[in-house]
Design an enzyme around this catalytic site. Structure first.
Site, PDB file in Angstrom:
ATOM      1  N   GLY A   1      -3.804   7.711  -5.012  1.00  0.00           N
ATOM      2  CA  GLY A   1      -5.107   8.025  -5.592  1.00  0.00           C
ATOM      3  C   GLY A   1      -5.084   9.032  -6.729  1.00  0.00           C
TER       4      GLY A   1
ATOM      5  N   ASP B   1       0.867  -1.180   0.000  1.00  0.00           N
ATOM      6  CA  ASP B   1       0.000   0.000   0.000  1.00  0.00           C
ATOM      7  C   ASP B   1       0.900   1.225   0.000  1.00  0.00           C
ATOM      8  OD1 ASP B   1      -2.206   1.643   0.054  1.00  0.00           O
ATOM      9  OD2 ASP B   1      -2.712   1.285   2.146  1.00  0.00           O
ATOM     10  N   SER B   2       0.340   2.350  -0.389  1.00  0.00           N
ATOM     11  CA  SER B   2       1.130   3.575  -0.376  1.00  0.00           C
ATOM     12  C   SER B   2       1.418   4.039   1.046  1.00  0.00           C
ATOM     13  CB  SER B   2       0.393   4.683  -1.134  1.00  0.00           C
ATOM     14  OG  SER B   2      -0.846   4.985  -0.504  1.00  0.00           O
TER      15      SER B   2
ATOM     16  N   CYS C   1     -12.054   2.593   1.659  1.00  0.00           N
ATOM     17  CA  CYS C   1     -10.610   2.836   1.630  1.00  0.00           C
ATOM     18  C   CYS C   1     -10.044   2.211   2.892  1.00  0.00           C
ATOM     19  CB  CYS C   1     -10.288   4.324   1.583  1.00  0.00           C
ATOM     20  SG  CYS C   1      -8.530   4.710   1.796  1.00  0.00           S
ATOM     21  N   THR C   2      -8.951   1.482   2.749  1.00  0.00           N
ATOM     22  CA  THR C   2      -8.431   0.725   3.892  1.00  0.00           C
ATOM     23  C   THR C   2      -7.796   1.606   4.956  1.00  0.00           C
ATOM     24  OG1 THR C   2      -6.409   0.317   2.602  1.00  0.00           O
ATOM     25  CG2 THR C   2      -8.107  -1.399   2.585  1.00  0.00           C
ATOM     26  N   HIS C   3      -7.608   2.887   4.649  1.00  0.00           N
ATOM     27  CA  HIS C   3      -7.148   3.812   5.688  1.00  0.00           C
ATOM     28  C   HIS C   3      -8.241   4.117   6.720  1.00  0.00           C
ATOM     29  CE1 HIS C   3      -3.921   4.563   2.817  1.00  0.00           C
ATOM     30  NE2 HIS C   3      -3.338   5.403   3.647  1.00  0.00           N
TER      31      HIS C   3
ATOM     32  N   CYS D   1      -5.511  -2.194  -0.561  1.00  0.00           N
ATOM     33  CA  CYS D   1      -5.729  -0.810  -0.978  1.00  0.00           C
ATOM     34  C   CYS D   1      -6.745  -0.840  -2.109  1.00  0.00           C
ATOM     35  CB  CYS D   1      -4.411  -0.190  -1.449  1.00  0.00           C
ATOM     36  SG  CYS D   1      -4.591   1.427  -2.259  1.00  0.00           S
ATOM     37  N   ASN D   2      -7.843  -0.142  -1.940  1.00  0.00           N
ATOM     38  CA  ASN D   2      -8.882  -0.163  -2.959  1.00  0.00           C
ATOM     39  C   ASN D   2      -8.418   0.476  -4.261  1.00  0.00           C
ATOM     40  OD1 ASN D   2     -10.541  -0.085  -0.181  1.00  0.00           O
ATOM     41  ND2 ASN D   2     -11.749  -1.128  -1.748  1.00  0.00           N
ATOM     42  N   THR D   3      -7.727   1.624  -4.170  1.00  0.00           N
ATOM     43  CA  THR D   3      -7.260   2.297  -5.376  1.00  0.00           C
ATOM     44  C   THR D   3      -6.312   1.399  -6.160  1.00  0.00           C
ATOM     45  OG1 THR D   3      -7.501   4.512  -4.422  1.00  0.00           O
ATOM     46  CG2 THR D   3      -5.965   4.273  -6.247  1.00  0.00           C
TER      47      THR D   3
END
Length: 264
Positions: A40, A7-8, A177-179, A70-72
């Site tokens: 994103g 993930d970012s 969003c996983t955040h 991460c969805n994006t």
């Protein structure tokens, strides 16, 4: 067995924490990208190159399973990653929990980044799994970035703006969003009483374990946690300590480091 999570930023923390809880002895490889974050707003081809390159690096580091929590990144690069890595190493993506939310709620809002909200992928998920529910996409501008910075003022402002754009009759909110699960208390406080929240971290962890078991190899390890920041070995960014999963994983990093340093 080594599970790599890509993930970012801090969006990988909830899924990593669930994996740690469900399979304590699995080795975790956390690959963040502070140099490239946030993903994103980046062009799709840029995200694809970044995710695929990180996945290839994970394989070189011994990963048996790759997770993109991460969805994006899943929307943009999941299939490209699978094609690049090949069939021998499972690549698990993340899907917003629209189906379970729509099954029990008449009105659902999907909170996600602007990129995911505008994507044909999310529109297709809503068409496939929205059922009879009214499903509304709500772009949470700046929320993931604020979570990564640990900027709680900006977190609350972004959540308040998203709540204001959420239909008044909403019964369920999908954290797309996983955040966002990292600031779930702030989200709950901004929504009317009784609104149900749905996120995918536990389901992604469970699917990862199913894919691990299907490999037919021992899925245990030493319980190590390694972190790579934009390809460089290191520690979790300091801001991770603002969130419980970050504190748990950070403590594991320190424990493993202490054990290694104490060896003769």
């Amino acid at each position: 067995m080594i599970v790599a999570l890509i993930d970012s930023g801090f969006g990988l923390l909830p899924t990593a924490a669930w994996l740690r809880k469900l399979r304590p002895h699995v080795d975790l490889l956390l690959q963040l990208d502070p140099d490239g974050a946030p993903w994103g707003p980046k062009p799709g081809e840029w995200v694809i190159d970044r995710v695929v390159g990180t996945a290839r690096a994970a394989v070189e580091l011994g990963a048996d399973v790759i997770v993109i929590p991460c969805n994006t990144a899943s929307v943009t690069a999941l299939e490209h990653t699978r094609a690049s890595i090949g069939p021998d190493i499972p690549v698990v993506g993340t899907v917003p929990a629209i189906k379970p939310a729509a099954a029990v709620c008449r009105s659902v809002a999907v909170w996600a980044t602007a990129a995911t909200t505008a994507s044909p992928y999310q529109a297709d998920l809503i068409a496939k799994f929205g059922g009879d529910a009214t499903v509304t996409g709500v772009a949470c501008h700046g929320l993931a970035e604020a979570v990564d910075r640990g900027d709680m003022v900006a977190v609350r402002e972004s959540i308040a703006a998203a709540a204001a754009r959420t239909p008044d009759d909403v019964e369920g909110v999908v954290l797309g969003c996983t955040h966002y699960p990292l600031v779930v208390d702030h989200i709950v406080a901004a929504l009317p009483d009784g609104v149900r929240l749905f996120d995918s971290a536990q389901a992604v962890a469970a699917q990862t374990i199913r894919r691990m078991d299907a490999l037919g190899r021992p899925s245990t390890g030493n319980g190590t946690v390694r972190v790579y920041n934009s390809g460089r070995p290191g520690e979790l960014p300091a801001g991770a300590a603002a969130y419980e999963p970050g504190r748990v994983l950070g403590a594991l990093l320190r424990r493993v480091g202490d054990e290694i340093s104490s060896q003769p």
